[in-house]
Each structure stands twice: as structure tokens, then as C-alpha cells.
Design a protein around this motif. Structure first.
Motif, PDB file in Angstrom:
ATOM      1  N   ALA A 447      -0.083  -5.484  -6.884  1.00 46.58           N
ATOM      2  CA  ALA A 447      -0.401  -4.853  -8.160  1.00 46.58           C
ATOM      3  C   ALA A 447      -1.669  -4.013  -8.050  1.00 46.58           C
ATOM      4  N   ARG A 448      -2.689  -4.569  -7.429  1.00 46.60           N
ATOM      5  CA  ARG A 448      -3.947  -3.821  -7.297  1.00 46.60           C
ATOM      6  C   ARG A 448      -3.765  -2.583  -6.431  1.00 46.60           C
ATOM      7  N   GLU A 449      -3.005  -2.726  -5.327  1.00 47.24           N
ATOM      8  CA  GLU A 449      -2.787  -1.573  -4.456  1.00 47.24           C
ATOM      9  C   GLU A 449      -1.945  -0.497  -5.133  1.00 47.24           C
ATOM     10  N   ALA A 450      -1.118  -0.897  -6.084  1.00 52.61           N
ATOM     11  CA  ALA A 450      -0.311   0.078  -6.826  1.00 52.61           C
ATOM     12  C   ALA A 450      -1.120   0.776  -7.913  1.00 52.61           C
ATOM     13  N   GLY A 451      -2.341   0.297  -8.159  1.00 50.01           N
ATOM     14  CA  GLY A 451      -3.194   0.937  -9.146  1.00 50.01           C
ATOM     15  C   GLY A 451      -3.173   0.315 -10.524  1.00 50.01           C
ATOM     16  N   VAL A 452      -2.670  -0.916 -10.632  1.00 49.74           N
ATOM     17  CA  VAL A 452      -2.623  -1.588 -11.927  1.00 49.74           C
ATOM     18  C   VAL A 452      -4.039  -1.975 -12.350  1.00 49.74           C
ATOM     19  N   ASP A 453      -4.392  -1.661 -13.611  1.00 47.65           N
ATOM     20  CA  ASP A 453      -5.674  -2.044 -14.192  1.00 47.65           C
ATOM     21  C   ASP A 453      -5.532  -3.466 -14.734  1.00 47.65           C
ATOM     22  N   ILE A 454      -6.066  -4.443 -14.019  1.00 49.23           N
ATOM     23  CA  ILE A 454      -5.920  -5.858 -14.375  1.00 49.23           C
ATOM     24  C   ILE A 454      -7.144  -6.305 -15.161  1.00 49.23           C
ATOM     25  N   ARG A 455      -6.910  -6.835 -16.354  1.00 46.38           N
ATOM     26  CA  ARG A 455      -8.003  -7.296 -17.204  1.00 46.38           C
ATOM     27  C   ARG A 455      -7.784  -8.774 -17.530  1.00 46.38           C
ATOM     28  N   LEU A 456      -8.618  -9.609 -16.936  1.00 46.57           N
ATOM     29  CA  LEU A 456      -8.540 -11.045 -17.164  1.00 46.57           C
ATOM     30  C   LEU A 456      -9.338 -11.423 -18.415  1.00 46.57           C
ATOM     31  N   ASN A 457      -9.114 -12.648 -18.865  1.00 45.85           N
ATOM     32  CA  ASN A 457      -9.821 -13.166 -20.043  1.00 45.85           C
ATOM     33  C   ASN A 457      -9.677 -12.236 -21.244  1.00 45.85           C
ATOM     34  N   THR A 458      -8.512 -11.661 -21.385  1.00 41.15           N
ATOM     35  CA  THR A 458      -8.275 -10.682 -22.453  1.00 41.15           C
ATOM     36  C   THR A 458      -7.044 -11.077 -23.257  1.00 41.15           C
ATOM     37  N   GLU A 459      -7.258 -11.464 -24.498  1.00 37.15           N
ATOM     38  CA  GLU A 459      -6.160 -11.818 -25.396  1.00 37.15           C
ATOM     39  C   GLU A 459      -5.485 -10.541 -25.883  1.00 37.15           C
ATOM     40  N   ALA A 460      -4.164 -10.507 -25.788  1.00 32.11           N
ATOM     41  CA  ALA A 460      -3.419  -9.301 -26.170  1.00 32.11           C
ATOM     42  C   ALA A 460      -2.879  -9.453 -27.583  1.00 32.11           C
ATOM     43  N   THR A 461      -3.668  -9.019 -28.565  1.00 33.44           N
ATOM     44  CA  THR A 461      -3.168  -9.002 -29.940  1.00 33.44           C
ATOM     45  C   THR A 461      -2.449  -7.691 -30.191  1.00 33.44           C
ATOM     46  N   PRO A 462      -1.535  -7.653 -31.170  1.00 27.55           N
ATOM     47  CA  PRO A 462      -0.873  -6.383 -31.488  1.00 27.55           C
ATOM     48  C   PRO A 462      -1.883  -5.276 -31.795  1.00 27.55           C
ATOM     49  N   GLU A 463      -2.965  -5.620 -32.463  1.00 33.45           N
ATOM     50  CA  GLU A 463      -3.955  -4.606 -32.836  1.00 33.45           C
ATOM     51  C   GLU A 463      -4.659  -4.044 -31.597  1.00 33.45           C
ATOM     52  N   ARG A 464      -5.046  -4.941 -30.686  1.00 32.25           N
ATOM     53  CA  ARG A 464      -5.735  -4.485 -29.475  1.00 32.25           C
ATOM     54  C   ARG A 464      -4.814  -3.625 -28.619  1.00 32.25           C
ATOM     55  N   VAL A 465      -3.564  -4.041 -28.502  1.00 34.88           N
ATOM     56  CA  VAL A 465      -2.622  -3.280 -27.677  1.00 34.88           C
ATOM     57  C   VAL A 465      -2.306  -1.938 -28.329  1.00 34.88           C
ATOM     58  N   ALA A 466      -2.143  -1.923 -29.646  1.00 34.37           N
ATOM     59  CA  ALA A 466      -1.828  -0.676 -30.346  1.00 34.37           C
ATOM     60  C   ALA A 466      -2.927   0.359 -30.156  1.00 34.37           C
ATOM     61  N   ALA A 467      -4.164  -0.102 -30.065  1.00 40.00           N
ATOM     62  CA  ALA A 467      -5.287   0.816 -29.888  1.00 40.00           C
ATOM     63  C   ALA A 467      -5.241   1.531 -28.537  1.00 40.00           C
ATOM     64  N   MET A 468      -4.434   1.011 -27.610  1.00 44.52           N
ATOM     65  CA  MET A 468      -4.316   1.620 -26.283  1.00 44.52           C
ATOM     66  C   MET A 468      -3.231   2.688 -26.239  1.00 44.52           C
ATOM     67  N   ASN A 469      -2.509   2.849 -27.354  1.00 45.61           N
ATOM     68  CA  ASN A 469      -1.460   3.877 -27.488  1.00 45.61           C
ATOM     69  C   ASN A 469      -0.431   3.847 -26.354  1.00 45.61           C
ATOM     70  N   PRO A 470       0.103   2.689 -26.037  1.00 47.77           N
ATOM     71  CA  PRO A 470       1.082   2.637 -24.938  1.00 47.77           C
ATOM     72  C   PRO A 470       2.447   3.179 -25.355  1.00 47.77           C
ATOM     73  N   VAL A 471       3.170   3.710 -24.380  1.00 47.93           N
ATOM     74  CA  VAL A 471       4.552   4.133 -24.649  1.00 47.93           C
ATOM     75  C   VAL A 471       5.513   2.961 -24.489  1.00 47.93           C
ATOM     76  N   GLY A 472       5.013   1.859 -24.009  1.00 50.50           N
ATOM     77  CA  GLY A 472       5.831   0.658 -23.881  1.00 50.50           C
ATOM     78  C   GLY A 472       4.958  -0.564 -23.682  1.00 50.50           C
ATOM     79  N   VAL A 473       5.391  -1.693 -24.248  1.00 56.33           N
ATOM     80  CA  VAL A 473       4.688  -2.958 -24.098  1.00 56.33           C
ATOM     81  C   VAL A 473       5.661  -3.977 -23.524  1.00 56.33           C
ATOM     82  N   PHE A 474       5.244  -4.657 -22.473  1.00 51.82           N
ATOM     83  CA  PHE A 474       6.094  -5.631 -21.794  1.00 51.82           C
ATOM     84  C   PHE A 474       5.465  -7.008 -21.953  1.00 51.82           C
ATOM     85  N   LEU A 475       6.126  -7.859 -22.703  1.00 49.52           N
ATOM     86  CA  LEU A 475       5.611  -9.205 -22.937  1.00 49.52           C
ATOM     87  C   LEU A 475       6.140 -10.153 -21.861  1.00 49.52           C
TER      88      LEU A 475
END
Length: 649
Positions: A447-475
């Protein structure tokens, strides 16, 4: 490590092999119903040849489609029409620099009369197991006919471009049955003495030599059948057979172990230590002058190199490690063993093939057997840097992130915990499962070598994720445990996963409710801690749905502790003094005294959570166990597939 021994070319008869890595013959059920090499099977072997393996010994290849049909999709060279597709297979393998042998096979008493419509053949009419199908004793005419089929199949193999053949005389199949004192009770020239019991295979070898001359011939035998029953051979008996075969002029010998009664010595579950049987292979290496190929539960190239340095064998046989990562050899040669997806011996491949009569799959490699469908060159790289969010850093989330990143999406992975791995951090803790940490490590590295931005200790609320303007969310948040709120006192119970993680210490006697895989692994840990245990199961049997090899392996460690087992019992209440359970056969309610009640009642999906994200206007995809609770195989496969086909709106 430079892997000097592993990457030294070797010879088998007149043939030069580019390195000492041999792909073991393993069934796949990828052939078509006529036994032809299908595009699916060819793509599967091409991937391993391209991955750097020196020699492929392909799966058992039938010489007889009349009296020996073990499965409806086994590869065969029983007819001239099998040659055409086989040639495409060998040409494809050769294109990538590997050599390939066909493993010629006849099931004998292990065939399936349901497929042939005929009584199975065997040397003496002895069933494979005491309760198995009773086969017919072969006449001399039968023997000659089947021998001719082996020889004719070898001729077809050479015509198709195979570099050699291997005669399958292991694991209880027909040639083994002739070699065996247990199965072969004949009184004619094909039974009795070692020389007579070897006569069937000797005459096949001589027949191939007469037709094909100096064409490489390997024989696979079980060096030690490791079966404590009269008539099965030990290491001394295996060596006697091997020395006899060497005198017949074979070019190499391929050492497996076990018998039809002891498959674990051939294909081991996770509790077996790599190299536990290397003394067998080394004994053959020291006793013979021909090259020795041997399996030894090899999961990484460092151990393969060690075996070669120790003189255990001339070639190392890589089996399930080639399922898990076809690039095993190339990654080792490039000096990057840390990038190999090492087999975890979970037995999912064998469960699929032998347990469910389905084409083989691998828990760690979602492309296994589907290389023809999921070709890397066909992966749509249309992400164009658009943001996507993956929630959950378990196996499904990591795999999903890797594929999305390869497609060119800007992937952010949010993990609420302080480490990656998800439920693998639970799965790695029971006895003998520490190797699962390697799966976490390699997925994280990819994942890291592919360039994935990994953020630990981060709760994914709908509000926080929406602020990132993603074109897709994978739960990919895993599956939460089932805790039936309707059961009185359920809050007094603890979860099996918390016991495994060490978050909860059991006190006094323990009542374990549920005996799925997590339940049994928890039971093993609780018993090892010295607690008295009562296992309560609603079904009629313990461990329902667990593959029998894995189940028997775990129970072999649980049973000596003599736990109380209550099947067909349902939890009705948790009290301060234990658990109340109902006997489903009588309706009687009884109390199980316990200081700790542990729940292992399975898991549920995350559809309600997905609805929350959808309500926030986010295009949401459930991944892995969040969609369908299951095991690592489903999680990784789900992550792979959802990412491969994703189309941003």
C-alpha cells in the motif's frame, strides 16, 4: 541474502534448469471437462513461469479417462486430442524461460466410480480406507492395458513439448498401491517382494525409455508414509523403493510424505513447523546419486536457501507458496523477500479443492486461477488523481487501497486504530498463527509503495470523509461481533476476540458460547491458561463449517484437556454464577457454572453504517467482511474485486 544456491542452475538428466526452485504438482480443477488445458489453466501456469520458477511439474495429469476420473476437471493426456492444448501450455511456459514436466497419474482405487460408471481398479481389491469403495483386483490384462496408457501418455507429452514426465507414485494412487504392502496383496509377479511390487512402475519406465530414449523421467514417492499401521512404509522402506527406482535409470526423484490416510504430512496446516520433515529428504539425498526434489513446508526464500546449503535436497519444491505469490522467485532474485506474500498455511486452497470439489483459490491471492480474467495489462488506469477514501486498514481495506492506487486514484486510508491489520491482529494471536503478521506487513508495504496515504488513529465519520470530497468511499471496517441484546444478562459476558487480544482475563471456570473458528481458537487459549472449560454449541456438532483438516488439527490440542462439550444447546441467559442454556433436544434448561462467560456467536455486516455514509451524500461501497462476514480470503478478494471494477460517478 544473495540466495547463491537457489539461483545456481541445476540438471535433471539431459535438462538444464535455470535455478533450484521447482513448482510442486498441485491440483487446480482448471482443466475443461475433456481434460484439456483451458485458457484459465494456461494463464495460471504462465504467471508462475513468468514469476521466475525454474521447473513446473504440473498437476496430476490423467493417463486414463475410462477407469480413472478423480474429478470432472482434472488435466489429462489420455487421448490424442489432449495434445493440442497441452502444446499451447508448454509453449507459453517456455516463452518465459521455465521448464515443465507433466505428472502422469492413475487414481486406481481413489478414482470416483460416480464419474466413470465402473468399479475402480486396484492391485488387490483393497479399499483406500476401511469404509471406502471396494475396487476390483486388476487382471494381468488390466495391468498391461494401464501400463500402455502411461506409456502412450508420455509419448503425447513429448509431442506436446513437455520437457519430461513425472510418474505419480505417491499419496495412495495406483502406482503407490502397487508399491504398498498394505494395498498390494497379490501372489503373482506383481506382489510380494519389493522387486515384484515395483514391477508395475519398472515396466512403465522401461516402456517410456523404449519409446522416447533419453527423455527425462521423475518419480514422486512418499519418502515416509508416516502412517502407524501395518503395511505402510517408513523411511527405511521409502529408501529401499528409491534405490530400486534409481537402478531402473530414472533421472530424479521427488520426495513427498504421508499417505492417503495421513494427508497432513503432505499438505500441512499452520501448526506444522517448516522443515519438520527435512530429515526424510536429506536421507534420500545422502543415499542416492540422482537429483532429489523435496517439499519441506517452504514459505520464504531464506529457508529455501538454508535447505540447499544444508544439503537436504538438490531442488526445493515450492507448493502453496506459488499459489500465494507467483512472483516468489523473482522477488527473491531481486533481493526483496519482504515483498513476497508468504503462504500462511490456512488450508483454504485445499478446502476449496478437496472439501468442496471447487476450483482452487488462495486466501492471499485473489487472482489465483483468474489470471486470464484479471490481467494486469487490462487494469483501467483511469483514476486521474481523483480522491477516494478507504475506511479500515484490515486485509480487505489494504487490498482495496492497493488496487485503487494502481488505477491512479489518490487513495486515503483511514484507520481508527494505532496499527494496520484489522482483525488479523486477533487472528495472529492464537497458537501457531504468528506468521499472519507477515501478511499485515506485506500488504502495508504494498500500500505504501503504491502511494496510499495511510492515516492511523483516525476515526472516519461521514462528516470528516465528506470534507475530503471523495468520488468513492470504501467501507472495509470488518464485521462486528454478534451480541444478542434480547438475552438477559448478556452485558455480563465478554467477547472471544477480547480474550484473544488479552483485553480481558478470564476468571475461574469458563463457559464459551459458540464453536466457530474464533471460538475454538479462544478455547485453545483458555485451556492453555489452565481454566476448566464448557463449550456450548447451538448446532448438533462442534466447529460446523470449519474445514476438517483445520478442525481436526485444533481439536487435537483441545481434546486432551477434556473440556465439557454441550452441543444442541442454546444460551438463554447470563447470570452472576454462569450461563443458563437450553437443551434443544429436550427443552430442559440447565445452568453452566462459570466465572466468565465468553461469546463467540459470529459477526454481522455493516449495512447500517453504509446507510449513514450514503445519507451524507457519499457514494459508498462495502468491502469484505463489512459486506459479507467471513475470513481473510473473502476480505482480500472483496477488496480486490470492488477496487478493480469501481467506476466513479
Amino acid at each position: 541474502m544473495a540466495y547463491e544456491k537457489l539461483f545456481t542452475p541445476g540438471r535433471i538428466g539431459p535438462l538444464t534448469i535455470r535455478n533450484r526452485a521447482v513448482m510442486s504438482p498441485m491440483g487446480t480443477d482448471f482443466a475443461d471437462t475433456n481434460g484439456n488445458a483451458s485458457p484459465r489453466l494456461i494463464a495460471y501456469y504462465a504467471e508462475r513461469a513468468k514469476g521466475g520458477i525454474g521447473l513446473i511439474i504440473n498437476e496430476y495429469t490423467g493417463v486414463d479417462d475410462v477407469d480413472s476420473i478423480p474429478t470432472q476437471h482434472n488435466l489429462r493426456m489420455a487421448q490424442d486430442y489432449n495434445v493440442k492444448a497441452a502444446e499451447e501450455l508448454t509453449e507459453t511456459v517456455h516463452m518465459y524461460g521455465a521448464k515443465i514436466f507433466a505428472q502422469l497419474h492413475h487414481g486406481g482405487a481413489t478414482s470416483k466410480s460416480a464419474f466413470t460408471g465402473r468399479q475402480n481398479l486396484s492391485p488387490s481389491g483393497v479399499p483406500m480406507t476401511p469404509a471406502g469403495e471396494v475396487p476390483r483386483e486388476m487382471t494381468l490384462e488390466d495391468i498391461k492395458r494401464v501400463q500402455d496408457k502411461f506409456i502412450a501418455a508420455a509419448v503425447r507429452c513429448k509431442k506436446a513439448g513437455y520437457d519430461g514426465v513425472e510418474l505419480h507414485a505417491a499419496h495412495g494412487y495406483l502406482m503407490t498401491q502397487f508399491l504398498s504392502e498394505y494395498y498390494n496383496r497379490r501372489t503373482d509377479q506383481y506382489g510380494g517382494s519389493l522387486e515384484n511390487r515395483c514391477r508395475f512402475i519398472d515396466e512403465v519406465i522401461a516402456g517410456i525409455r523404449a519409446k522416447l530414449g533419453n527423455y527425462p523421467i521423475s518419480v514422486r514417492i512418499c519418502g515416509d508414509e508416516m502412517t502407524d499401521h501395518p503395511g505402510f512404509w517408513n523411511l527405511e522402506g521409502g529408501l529401499a523403493i528409491a534405490k530400486h527406482l534409481e537402478a531402473q535409470g530414472i533421472d530424479c526423484i521427488n520426495i513427498s510424505n504421508g499417505s492417503s490416510w495421513n494427508g497432513n504430512a503432505n499438505c500441512e496446516p499452520f501448526s506444522y513447523t517448516p522443515g519438520w520433515k527435512k530429515h526424510v529428504a536429506k536421507a534420500f539425498k545422502e543415499a542416492l546419486s540422482i537429483p532429489v526434489i523435496a517439499t519441506n513446508t517452504i514459505k520464504d526464500p531464506d529457508f529455501a536457501e538454508q535447505l540447499l546449503e544444508e544439503g537436504v535436497s538438490d531442488f526445493v519444491a515450492l507448493g502453496r507458496s506459488q499459489f500465494a505469490d507467483p512472483e516468489f522467485v523473482n522477488k527473491a532474485k531481486a533481493g526483496h523477500p519482504e515483498k513476497i506474500r508468504n503462504c500462511i498455511a490456512c488450508m483454504y486452497c485445499r478446502e476449496r479443492l478437496l472439501g468442496n470439489a471447487m476450483p482452487v483459490q488462495c486466501a492471499l491471492n485473489p487472482r489465483l486461477g483468474r489470471e486470464y480474467r484479471y490481467r494486469w495489462q487490462d487494469l483501467q488506469k483511469n483514476g486521474e488523481g481523483r480522491p477516494v477514501v478507504v475506511v479500515g486498514g484490515g486485509p480487505g481495506g489494504l487490498e482495496c487501497s492497493i488496487i485503487l492506487a494502481k488505477r491512479g486514484f489518490a487513495v486515503t486510508l483511514l484507520e481508527k486504530g494505532e496499527t494496520l491489520g484489522g482483525t488479523l491482529n486477533i487472528a495472529k494471536l492464537p497458537p501457531f498463527k504468528a506468521n499472519i503478521q507477515g501478511t499485515i506487513d506485506v500488504l502495508a508495504l504494498e500500500a505504501r509503495e503504491a502511494g496510499v496515504d495511510i492515516r492511523l488513529n483516525t476515526e472516519a465519520t461521514p462528516e470528516r470523509v465528506a470534507a475530503m470530497n471523495p468520488v468513492g468511499v470504501f467501507l472495509a471496517v470488518g464485521a462486528p461481533p454478534v451480541v444478542p441484546k434480547s438475552i438477559p444478562g448478556i452485558e455480563k459476558a465478554v467477547l472471544a476476540e477480547d480474550v484473544i487480544l488479552g483485553k480481558v482475563r478470564c476468571a475461574g471456570d469458563v463457559a464459551l458460547i459458540g464453536t466457530g473458528l474464533t471460538g475454538l481458537e479462544c478455547a485453545e487459549m483458555v485451556l492453555d491458561q489452565g481454566h476448566q472449560l464448557t463449550m456450548v454449541e447451538m448446532n448438533a456438532t462442534v466447529g460446523q463449517g470449519i474445514y476438517n483438516v483445520v478442525f481436526n488439527d485444533i481439536m487435537s490440542r483441545i481434546t486432551p484437556h477434556s473440556p465439557t462439550i454441550l452441543t444442541s444447546h442454546q444460551l438463554t441467559a447470563v447470570t452472576d454464577s454462569g450461563a443458563e442454556v437450553k437443551d434443544l433436544s429436550t427443552g430442559e434448561t440447565k445452568t453452566v457454572a462459570a466465572g466468565t462467560v465468553v461469546l463467540a456467536l459470529g459477526t454481522r455486516n455493516q449495512a447500517p453504517l453504509a446507510a449513514e455514509f450514503e445519507t451524507a451524500g457519499l457514494s459508498t461501497v462495502l468491502v469484505g467482511s463489512a459486506e459479507t462476514p467471513g475470513r481473510i480470503a473473502g476480505a482480500i478478494r472483496g477488496g480486490f474485486e470492488k477496487a478493480w471494477v469501481f467506476e466513479a460517478e
